[in-house]
Structures are given as structure tokens and as C-alpha cells.
Design an enzyme around this catalytic site. Structure first.
Site, PDB file in Angstrom:
ATOM      1  N   HIS A 399      10.776   6.451   9.311  1.00 34.96           N
ATOM      2  CA  HIS A 399      10.723   6.759   7.875  1.00 34.96           C
ATOM      3  C   HIS A 399      10.023   8.066   7.555  1.00 34.96           C
ATOM      4  O   HIS A 399       9.786   8.353   6.381  1.00 34.96           O
ATOM      5  CB  HIS A 399       9.995   5.650   7.104  1.00 34.96           C
ATOM      6  CG  HIS A 399      10.709   4.341   7.095  1.00 34.96           C
ATOM      7  ND1 HIS A 399      11.548   3.952   6.082  1.00 34.96           N
ATOM      8  CD2 HIS A 399      10.707   3.334   7.988  1.00 34.96           C
ATOM      9  CE1 HIS A 399      12.029   2.749   6.347  1.00 34.96           C
ATOM     10  NE2 HIS A 399      11.530   2.344   7.496  1.00 34.96           N
ATOM     11  N   LYS A 592       5.485   8.274  -8.271  1.00 37.00           N
ATOM     12  CA  LYS A 592       5.520   7.990  -6.830  1.00 37.00           C
ATOM     13  C   LYS A 592       4.105   8.163  -6.310  1.00 37.00           C
ATOM     14  O   LYS A 592       3.230   8.634  -7.031  1.00 37.00           O
ATOM     15  CB  LYS A 592       6.492   8.927  -6.108  1.00 37.00           C
ATOM     16  CG  LYS A 592       6.334  10.411  -6.478  1.00 37.00           C
ATOM     17  CD  LYS A 592       7.387  11.281  -5.804  1.00 37.00           C
ATOM     18  CE  LYS A 592       8.683  11.405  -6.570  1.00 37.00           C
ATOM     19  NZ  LYS A 592       9.834  10.837  -5.886  1.00 37.00           N
ATOM     20  N   ARG A 593       3.874   7.778  -5.041  1.00 35.07           N
ATOM     21  CA  ARG A 593       2.552   8.006  -4.472  1.00 35.07           C
ATOM     22  C   ARG A 593       2.180   9.488  -4.613  1.00 35.07           C
ATOM     23  O   ARG A 593       3.046  10.365  -4.518  1.00 35.07           O
ATOM     24  CB  ARG A 593       2.537   7.591  -2.992  1.00 35.07           C
ATOM     25  CG  ARG A 593       2.588   6.095  -2.786  1.00 35.07           C
ATOM     26  CD  ARG A 593       1.365   5.408  -3.392  1.00 35.07           C
ATOM     27  NE  ARG A 593       0.173   5.760  -2.659  1.00 35.07           N
ATOM     28  CZ  ARG A 593      -0.448   4.956  -1.796  1.00 35.07           C
ATOM     29  NH1 ARG A 593      -0.004   3.734  -1.568  1.00 35.07           N
ATOM     30  NH2 ARG A 593      -1.539   5.353  -1.172  1.00 35.07           N
ATOM     31  N   LYS A 598       4.742  15.744  -1.836  1.00 30.17           N
ATOM     32  CA  LYS A 598       5.589  15.375  -2.984  1.00 30.17           C
ATOM     33  C   LYS A 598       5.397  16.336  -4.166  1.00 30.17           C
ATOM     34  O   LYS A 598       6.133  16.305  -5.145  1.00 30.17           O
ATOM     35  CB  LYS A 598       5.312  13.932  -3.415  1.00 30.17           C
ATOM     36  CG  LYS A 598       5.698  12.898  -2.354  1.00 30.17           C
ATOM     37  CD  LYS A 598       5.355  11.496  -2.812  1.00 30.17           C
ATOM     38  CE  LYS A 598       5.494  10.433  -1.731  1.00 30.17           C
ATOM     39  NZ  LYS A 598       6.891   9.986  -1.521  1.00 30.17           N
ATOM     40  N   THR A 703      13.595   6.716  -2.663  1.00 27.21           N
ATOM     41  CA  THR A 703      14.473   5.649  -3.167  1.00 27.21           C
ATOM     42  C   THR A 703      14.380   5.546  -4.688  1.00 27.21           C
ATOM     43  O   THR A 703      15.317   5.081  -5.330  1.00 27.21           O
ATOM     44  CB  THR A 703      14.119   4.294  -2.527  1.00 27.21           C
ATOM     45  OG1 THR A 703      12.696   4.168  -2.467  1.00 27.21           O
ATOM     46  CG2 THR A 703      14.692   4.181  -1.131  1.00 27.21           C
ATOM     47  N   LYS A 707      17.123   4.949  -8.094  1.00 31.96           N
ATOM     48  CA  LYS A 707      16.926   4.030  -9.228  1.00 31.96           C
ATOM     49  C   LYS A 707      17.080   4.770 -10.557  1.00 31.96           C
ATOM     50  O   LYS A 707      17.713   4.273 -11.494  1.00 31.96           O
ATOM     51  CB  LYS A 707      15.536   3.374  -9.145  1.00 31.96           C
ATOM     52  CG  LYS A 707      15.359   2.520  -7.896  1.00 31.96           C
ATOM     53  CD  LYS A 707      13.895   2.130  -7.651  1.00 31.96           C
ATOM     54  CE  LYS A 707      13.725   1.579  -6.239  1.00 31.96           C
ATOM     55  NZ  LYS A 707      12.317   1.479  -5.813  1.00 31.96           N
TER      56      LYS A 707
HETATM   57  C1  F58 Z   1       8.773   6.259   2.882  1.00 33.14           C
HETATM   58  N1  F58 Z   1       7.650   6.069   3.755  1.00 33.14           N
HETATM   59  C2  F58 Z   1       9.285   7.682   2.902  1.00 33.14           C
HETATM   60  N2  F58 Z   1       5.643   5.095   4.335  1.00 33.14           N
HETATM   61  O1  F58 Z   1       8.235   8.577   2.592  1.00 33.14           O
HETATM   62  C3  F58 Z   1      10.406   7.795   1.876  1.00 33.14           C
HETATM   63  O2  F58 Z   1      10.965   9.070   1.918  1.00 33.14           O
HETATM   64  C4  F58 Z   1      11.472   6.746   2.181  1.00 33.14           C
HETATM   65  O3  F58 Z   1      12.411   6.712   1.152  1.00 33.14           O
HETATM   66  C5  F58 Z   1      10.854   5.368   2.307  1.00 33.14           C
HETATM   67  O4  F58 Z   1       9.815   5.376   3.257  1.00 33.14           O
HETATM   68  C6  F58 Z   1      11.863   4.317   2.705  1.00 33.14           C
HETATM   69  O5  F58 Z   1      12.576   4.731   3.831  1.00 33.14           O
HETATM   70  C7  F58 Z   1       6.625   5.273   3.402  1.00 33.14           C
HETATM   71  O6  F58 Z   1       6.612   4.710   2.322  1.00 33.14           O
HETATM   72  C8  F58 Z   1       4.509   4.389   4.160  1.00 33.14           C
HETATM   73  O7  F58 Z   1       4.124   4.038   3.067  1.00 33.14           O
HETATM   74  C9  F58 Z   1       3.728   4.034   5.406  1.00 33.14           C
HETATM   75  C10 F58 Z   1       2.890   2.822   5.172  1.00 33.14           C
HETATM   76  C11 F58 Z   1       2.048   2.466   6.377  1.00 33.14           C
HETATM   77  C12 F58 Z   1       1.215   3.607   6.873  1.00 33.14           C
HETATM   78  C13 F58 Z   1       2.032   4.849   7.068  1.00 33.14           C
HETATM   79  C14 F58 Z   1       2.911   5.193   5.874  1.00 33.14           C
END
Ligand code: F58
Length: 857
Positions: A399, A592-593, A598, A703, A707
């Protein structure tokens, strides 16, 4: 001390290997399942007002021990939820029985995060009983709409990755796949965010405080999990040695089941979440000595393992507790999976045909090592036979390509906590590198680059490499991202394994939650126009809406719904952020985060630019401007100083702008606190434009972009992640792209390193305003601003700024053309069929898991 008697009060009562020991009646008694009375009283509940009301009142009076006299909305929510849960359990039982009978290949989706949000409204809609419940409760004096808002979010995830897992479960259930989700039942989900004096402050998320009606506690589904200890080498004869992992400390993982109903199907699947518990409740020896603290110590340490979700998004933390979470999770999950497999008495060679395990990022990668360990150490398979099974079972989704997010664990840490696993990882690496050497002889540097063990002091285990080597398929989550994986990040592995092992499955979102549930008016309009609800299970049907894109009446209805959604959001903002936003402003949203990649920072810098530009205009010029509300929300990781400063800057700018009478009719800025799934459901349907502006090549997919567009909002974005594919679907005329391309970024960075303080002239104007103290004490923002000036501007904000500002102007111009904009909005919704998570899941089923549905008849 004598051993305690083996009673349920002292030990965890466990199910046997082959499942519960069936009830064995005396010979003269009939088997329970053959008795009509059982069938009569276990039949699913009736679909009529009276059945609903009877169930509701029974839960109020018997389960909750309340009465009509002392009810509040929360108690009503609980009774309602418990009644709906009963229906889910009926479906769940039918589904599980059917799967046991048919014994299809099971899909196991392993994820350390499931960001489910609320369940009640979703269950009512998926079961198609919302109307029924609305009517039934109205007669009892309650409004379903109010009760739905009493629910607290299940927030067991950080962001996109966790929410994707939740969308995938909805699709798996809807598509009748025999799937299980496995995860962790964190006592505390992602922290609650409040804004104090413009700064983010964190509070614990006590989501279980008032109980959770959506989970079923399975005190009889428990597994032991070992940590530390030593490895015993047993020489059986001159050719066979066996290793046994012994000693150390044990904890117990207890199962909690969360039913996931499909839409318009009898199917209801399960997410099994593990909670850490002590092996024995407390230590009697210490208790008898009067040392009470020590007596409960074990309880504390085991429960601590699953106590809290790590709040980092796209950033790795190497804490031992996190490693314990990962191992407890995979250890318990594999015991459960193997127990289910063994019920059928099939040989091990059948395992890959019966079981597919998907790794949601590298976090469950220890599962590869654990399965190998169980097969060789406990089941007595040879290394080669075991490894053949392992690599046919696992597949891995990546991811992220951000280097700081790629997991690696210090070898001494792993060796201490999981000594046998560390040995196995070294062996996997040895055999792998021997093979690489055979294929690419005399290429020392390649061996160094590809080694699962990174050399250094200490050494590290590279989890992504381990996941690749132990899986049959590796996928990225959008075309661009998958190409980056193949051509840059894991290039050596493509050369070794061949390109066929690496593939793309573009992410998707569930149209049930992200349109039907969050935007009921738009969903009704669509159903009315298409004359069917079938689009909810086949999103490609939305394209039939495109014939109405020029229809003025349809446009008017479509935009009226958008307006009402903006009214709803504006009301939320007024009460939760104390800012008044007229609903006829353009709603420009970035939620978003908060992360440097970002670039919320770039967004707020452009707001400052707009602010000074507006202030310089004459009255006549102002009249031609488009009024805009710039809306932000998102959590920063608690330890991420720069991200937290971005929040502070947004709030400081908002404070100045919102009280400036010069721009009162033209610009508003707001930061909405505590972004989560249920807030997203209010925000997303209300956007005119949303921003997805990551530095090209950094956002794997995104994602929320999907939406927003699905709900008729346009995108202002970079050529990154799934933005690109959204653009391909909706057409270049319906999306606003700007900025450098992924393959230009490195060059810009290189140039940045040598032209230190030379920033874009428009950006210079903005930086000067911050430095002059227009938004408060400039010293506060100095560390943030210096990321642009002396820090090398790693995320290339300066290089993209001019193009960004120009794109903003293009957006304004397009928005002034009301009919043109309405057409764009309609086309956006119409052309989003590709981005249903149903399509993603069907892709996984066909190309990766090789399974077909197993629908309950
Ligand atoms: C996200 N990753 C990507 N990781 O940043 C985003 O582009 C993508 O759409 C999404 O995954 C789904 O594929 C993400 O959210 C985390 O939050 C991890 C959580 C655990 C620790 C490391 C990061």
C-alpha cells in the site's frame, strides 16, 4: 501449591480441534436438530411490524433492564441494535452451515486494521429493513434517524488501508465469497482529536465503554500464543533433526466475532478479532503472599498487547509491543484456520486448494513464517513440502512506496521475542539467496540489495521482501503505484521471479456505504431514473445516467441534492467548529490523514495566496469572484510534529480570514475536528470540489477521491495514484489536474538541493506574510516554513505552486458556468462504475485467489 481443579472457572474452556464436541443425547432421545420444535423456535424473526416491536421491547426490558419510563435515545439505540444483531446472527448461522456443508475454498483477509465506522444504518440498509424499522419504531415513539446517530464508530484503523479492508468485507459478503476477515480487537481505537488553541490534542477512544452490540464474545474460541523462550534441537536419527520452541511466556487470544451482512443476499460473513488475555487470571502464589500487584501483573501485560492501535499512518514504528500484536494476531489466526481445515480430514497437500490468505500490507507477514514453523516443527512436513504449501497460500498487497513506511524489524528484537521464527527467517533467506546466486552468478551487490536481512548494526528484517518471497502474487493498489513497485521499488524481485508474479488491483469503495447510505437522496434519484436498484450491485450501470447529463431538469434535481447536502454539512460545521458557512459558497474540501506527502500545507499556503489577492481587489472585481469555503479535516500522528504544525497553521489562517470583513462574502476557512468514518459520510456528499494533491508518485491510490467523485464532486488533483484512473474514466474535461508528473519529481528534488532559497515568486509572497506575523507569532511556524526554504522542499511544493494556483483559477472559472458544472458533476457520478470495491474483489477472486462464489441458496 496443589494444582487447581480443571473446571471452567479456573481455565479457559476451549473448543476441541475439530470444533465443538457435539451434544450426545442418550440413545432413546432424538437428535435436537431433528425436532420440529427446534425448527419452530430457531426460525428467523418475522418481517412484520409486530415482530420488530416485540423484539425491541424485549431487549429494552429484558436485556437492558430498562422500562418505557426510563428510556433515552441511547438505550433505544442499544435495543434496536440488539434486535438487528439477532437478524444478523440468523443469517450468519445459515451462511456458516452452508459453508461447512459445501467446504469451498476459504479466503482469509488478514489486516491489522478494520475501519468499520458505524454498523446500524449499514445493517438496516443491507438487510433492506430500514423502512420496516422506521415504521415500527415510530409507533413506539422513536425516530430511527436519531438512534443511528447514537452509535460510536468502530475506529480500529488509521486511514485508507483500514477503511479499504472494511469496504472489501462488505463486497466479499455481498458477492457471496466464503471469506473471513481477521484482525485485532483494540480496546482503544484511533485517538479522538480535539482542537485546543489551534493545536491538535489527543484523547483516548473509549469505544467499548458502553458495550458493543455488534460483537459476539467467543470465550470458548481461544488459542495460546508463546513469546520468547528457547529452541530445543532434537536429533531423531542421523538424517533428521527437529526443532521445538519451548518455555517463555504464554498469553491467550480470545475471539470476538463481528458479523458483516451482504447487500441483497442471505450471506453474512464474519470478521474475527483477537483480544489478548492472560493464560491464568492471576498468580495465586503472589496473591497469597499479599503481593496483589504482582498477582495481576500477567493479566495486565497480556491485555496490554491488544490495548491500543498504533496511530501512525504511513510511518513505521519499531516498538516491541507492535511486534507482539503482529505475532499474537497471526498465531491465533493460523491456529483457527488450521483447525477449520482439519475438520475435513483432508491431507496437507489440499491446503492451498482450500485456503487463500491475503496479507493487507506487511503487518501480518509473520504469518508466512508461522505457517512454515507449524508445518515443519509441529506437523512434521519437510522444509520443501512446507515451503511449497506456504508460497501457494499467501498473497501480498503493498500500500505504499514511502521509504519510511516500509516495515523492518531489528534482528535482535525478533530473535528475543520469537527465537524460532528468527531461525526460520534466516533459513528462508539463505535458500532464497542461494537461488538468486544461481540465477545471477557473481552479482554480489544484487545479493546485498535483495537480502531479506539488511546488513548493519543491528541487522534488520525487511518485511516487504519476506512477504514477496513467501507469496505467489504481489499487487499494488492503482496502476501507477503497481508500475512503481515493478519498475523501481521491487525491480530486482521482478527480474528474479518474473513479471507475472506482480500485478495491479485498483482499489474500490463500497457503493452501499459511500452512496446509498451517506447520500440517500442521490441514491433515490438514481434508482428513480434507472428504474431499478440493480446499480447497487453492478455500479457500471450508473453510466446510463450520462444521457441525462444535459437534461436541465435532471441537472436541477442533482444540484438541489448537492445543495441540501451542503446545508447539512454547514449545520454540522456551525455546531462543531463554530464557523458559519453559507451553503451557496463553493465547498472545497480536503479531508484525509495529515501528512507532508499529502500536502495540506500547500493547500493552506494557496488559501493565504487567495486571501491576499482578494484583499487587493476593487469592489467591482470582487463581485466577479467565486465565494469559496476551504474545508479541512484529518488527524496527525501524535508524534508527527510538522503535521501538527500544519493543523495549527490552518486554524491560525482560519481565525484571521473568517473575521476579516473585507473577505467575508468570498472566503471561509475551517478545520473540522475529529475526522472519522461517520463524519466522512456527512462531508463527502457535500463537496463541489475536493483536493487530492499528493506529490506525484507518493499516494499509492487514495480512496476518498473515489467517494467524492461518486457523489458528484469534482477533483482538483495531481497526476497520482487512482486520480489518474478516475481521470481516464470520467474524461479529462471532468477533472482538474496540475503539477509535475511522477517521473519528474526526482529531477526537481535534485535541483532543490542546489538552489536553496529560490522559491516560486507567488509562494514567496505567502511566506513573507507568514513571516510578518499576519497569522500570529511567526516563530511558531518557522520549522514548517523552513521545510520549503532550507529543508530542500522534499515534497516539491514550490515547483508545483504556480501550476496549482493556475488550476485553482480554472476551477473558479468552470464553477461560474452553472450548467457546465452541473453536467460535469452528473458525468462524474455516471462514470465511476470501475471504482466499486465489488470490481476490486472480483479481480482478486479471479486473478489472485482463484475462487468462485458460494451463495446460500
Ligand atoms: C493507504 N495506506 C495509502 N497505510 O496511503 C493510500 O494511498 C491507499 O489508498 C490506501 O492505503 C488503501 O490502499 C495506509 O492507509 C496505513 O495507514 C498504515 C497503517 C499501519 C502503519 C503503517 C501505515
Amino acid at each position: 501449591m496443589p494444582p487447581l481443579p480443571d473446571t471452567k472457572a479456573n481455565f479457559h474452556h476451549k473448543r476441541s480441534v475439530t470444533g465443538p464436541i457435539p451434544h450426545q443425547p442418550p440413545k432413546w432421545m432424538p437428535a435436537p436438530e431433528s425436532l420440529p420444535i427446534w425448527q419452530k423456535f430457531t426460525a428467523p424473526e418475522g418481517m412484520d411490524l409486530e415482530s420488530v416491536q416485540r423484539s425491541f421491547c424485549r431487549h429494552v426490558t429484558k436485556t437492558l433492564a430498562r422500562t418505557a419510563h426510563n428510556m433515552d435515545d441511547f438505550a433505544a439505540y442499544q435495543a434496536l441494535a440488539l434486535g438487528v444483531r439477532d437478524r444478523l446472527i440468523d443469517k450468519w448461522n445459515i451462511t456458516q452451515q452452508h459453508h461447512t456443508k459445501m467446504d469451498p475454498k476459504r479466503i482469509y483477509y488478514l489486516s491489522l486494521e478494520f475501519l468499520l465506522g458505524r454498523s446500524l444504518d449499514n445493517a438496516l440498509l443491507n438487510l433492506d429493513i430500514k423502512e420496516l424499522y422506521r415504521d415500527a419504531l415510530k409507533q413506539l415513539g422513536f425516530r430511527v434517524e436519531d438512534l443511528v446517530n447514537e452509535e460510536v464508530d468502530a475506529a480500529l484503523g488509521n486511514g485508507g488501508l483500514g477503511r479499504l479492508a472494511a469496504c472489501f468485507m462488505d463486497s466479499l459478503s455481498t458477492l457471496n465469497v466464503a471469506a473471513w476477515g481477521y484482525g485485532i480487537r483494540y480496546t482503544y481505537g484511533i485517538f479522538q482529536q480535539r482542537v485546543v488553541d489551534g493545536y491538535q490534542t489527543e484523547f483516548p477512544d473509549y469505544w467499548l465503554n458502553f458495550g458493543n452490540p455488534w460483537e459476539i464474545e467467543r470465550l470458548d474460541v481461544t488459542y495460546e500464543v508463546r513469546f520468547r523462550g528457547y529452541v530445543n534441537k532434537i536429533v531423531e536419527d542421523e538424517n533428521t533433526v527437529r526443532y521445538v520452541w519451548e518455555g517463555g511466556d504464554k498469553v491467550v487470544a480470545v475471539a470476538y466475532d463481528v458479523p458483516i451482512p451482504g447487500f441483497d443476499t442471505k450471506n453474512c460473513i464474519n470478521i474475527r478479532l483477537w483480544s489478548g488475555k492472560p493464560q491464568k487470571e492471576f498468580d495465586f502464589a503472589s496473591f497469597n503472599e499479599g503481593n496483589y500487584e504482582k498477582a495481576v501483573e500477567e493479566q495486565k501485560t497480556s491485555e496490554n498487547i491488544t490495548a491500543v492501535l498504533y496511530p501512525n499512518d504511513n510511518h513505521m514504528v519499531g516498538k516491541i509491543l507492535r511486534l507482539k500484536q503482529q505475532y499474537l494476531f497471526v498465531c491465533a489466526t493460523l491456529q483457527d484456520v488450521i483447525r477449520r481445515f482439519k475438520k475435513t480430514s483432508r491431507p496437507w497437500s489440499d491446503f492451498p486448494g482450500q485456503v487463500a490468505i491475503q496479507l493487507n500490507d506487511t503487518h501480518p507477514t509473520l504469518g508466512i513464517v508461522e505457517l512454515q514453523r507449524v508445518l515443519i516443527d509441529e506437523e512434521g512436513l519437510s522444509w520443501a513440502d512446507a515451503w511449497d504449501i506456504v508460497t501457494k497460500v499467501y498473497s501480498f498487497t503493498n500500500h505504499t512506496v514511502l521509504p519510511e513506511a516500509l516495515e523492518k524489524w531489528a534482528v535482535p528484537l525478533v530473535a528475543d521475542l520469537l527465537p524460532r521464527h528468527m531461525m526460520i527467517i534466516f533459513d528462508i533467506n539463505l535458500f532464497f539467496l542461494q537461488d538468486v546466486e544461481r540465477k545471477f552468478p557473481h552479482d554480489r551487490d544484487r545479493l546485498r540489495r535483495m537480502s531479506i536481512i539488511e546488513e548493519g548494526h543491528p541487522q534488520y528484517v525487511r518485511m516487504a521482501f519476506l512477504a514477496i518471497v513467501g507469496s505467489h502474487t504481489v499487487n499494488g493498489v492503482a496502476e501507477l503505484h503497481s508500475n512503481l513497485i515493478k519498475n523501481v521499488v521491487f525491480k530486482d524481485f521482478v527480474e528474479y521471479f518474473g513479471a507475472a508474479k506482480f500485478t495491479n488491483v485498483t482499489n474500490g469503495v463500497t457503493p452501499r456505504r459511500w452512496l446509498y447510505q451517506c447520500n440517500p437522496r442521490l441514491a433515490s434519484l438514481i434508482t428513480e431514473k434507472l428504474g431499478t436498484r440493480a446499480w447497487l450491485k453492478d455500479l457500471s450501470q450508473l453510466k446510463k445516467l450520462s444521457v441525462f447529463a444535459d437534461d436541465q431538469q435532471f441537472q436541477a434535481k442533482f444540484m438541489e441534492i448537492k445543495y441540501l447536502n451542503k446545508v447539512r454539512l454547514s449545520e454540522y460545521i456551525r455546531t462543531h467548529a463554530n464557523v458559519t458557512i453559507p451553503p451557496d459558497f463553493m465547498f472545497d474540501i480536503q479531508v484525509k490523514r495529515i501528512h507532508e506527502y499529502k500536502r495540506q500545507f500547500m493547500n493552506i499556503l494557496s488559501v493565504i495566496y487567495r486571501y491576499q489577492r482578494l484583499k487587493g481587489l476593487t469592489k467591482e472585481e470582487r463581485a466577479k469572484e467565486v465565494p469559496r469555503a476551504v474545508i479541512f479535516a484529518g488527524k496527525a500522528a501524535p508524534g508527527y510534529f510538522i503535521a501538527k504544525l500544519v493543523i495549527k497553521l490552518i486554524n491560525s489562517v482560519a481565525e484571521i480570514v473568517n473575521k476579516d470583513p473585507d473577505v467575508a462574502q468570498l472566503l471561509k476557512v475551517v478545520f473540522i475536528p475529529n475526522y472519522n468514518v461517520s463524519l466522512a459520510e456527512v462531508i463527502i456528499p457535500a463537496s463541489d470540489i475536493s483536493q487530492h494533491i499528493s506529490t506525484a508518485g507518493t499516494e499509492a491510490s487514495g480512496t476518498s477521491n473515489m467517494k467524492f467523485v461518486l457523489n458528484g464532486g469534482l477533483i482538483l488533483g495531481t497526476v497520482d495514484g487512482a486520480n489518474i484512473e478516475i481521470g481516464e474514466e470520467v474524461g479529462e474535461e471532468n477533472i482538474f489536474f496540475f503539477g509535475k508528473l511522477a517521473d519528474q519529481v526526482e529531477e526537481v528534488r535534485h535541483a532543490n538541493r542546489y538552489r536553496r532559497s529560490d522559491v516560486d515568486p507567488k509562494l514567496r509572497v505567502v511566506i513573507d506574510l507568514i513571516d510578518q506575523g499576519v497569522f500570529g507569532d511567526p516563530r511558531i511556524f518557522e520549522p514548517l516554513v523552513s521545510t520549503l526554504t532550507v529543508g530542500g522542499d522534499y515534497y516539491i511544493i514550490s515547483a508545483d505552486f504556480e501550476s496549482y494556483i493556475t488550476a485553482q483559477d480554472v476551477v473558479d472559472k468552470a464553477y461560474k458556468d452553472k450548467a457546465g458544472w452541473s453536467k460535469k458533476a452528473v458525468m462524474c457520478t455516471a462514470l465511476m462504475g470501475k471504482f466499486s470495491s465489488d470490481r476490486s474483489i472480483l479481480d482478486y477472486c479471479k486473478r489472485i485467489w482463484k475462487v468462485t462464489p458460494c451463495a446460500v441458496p
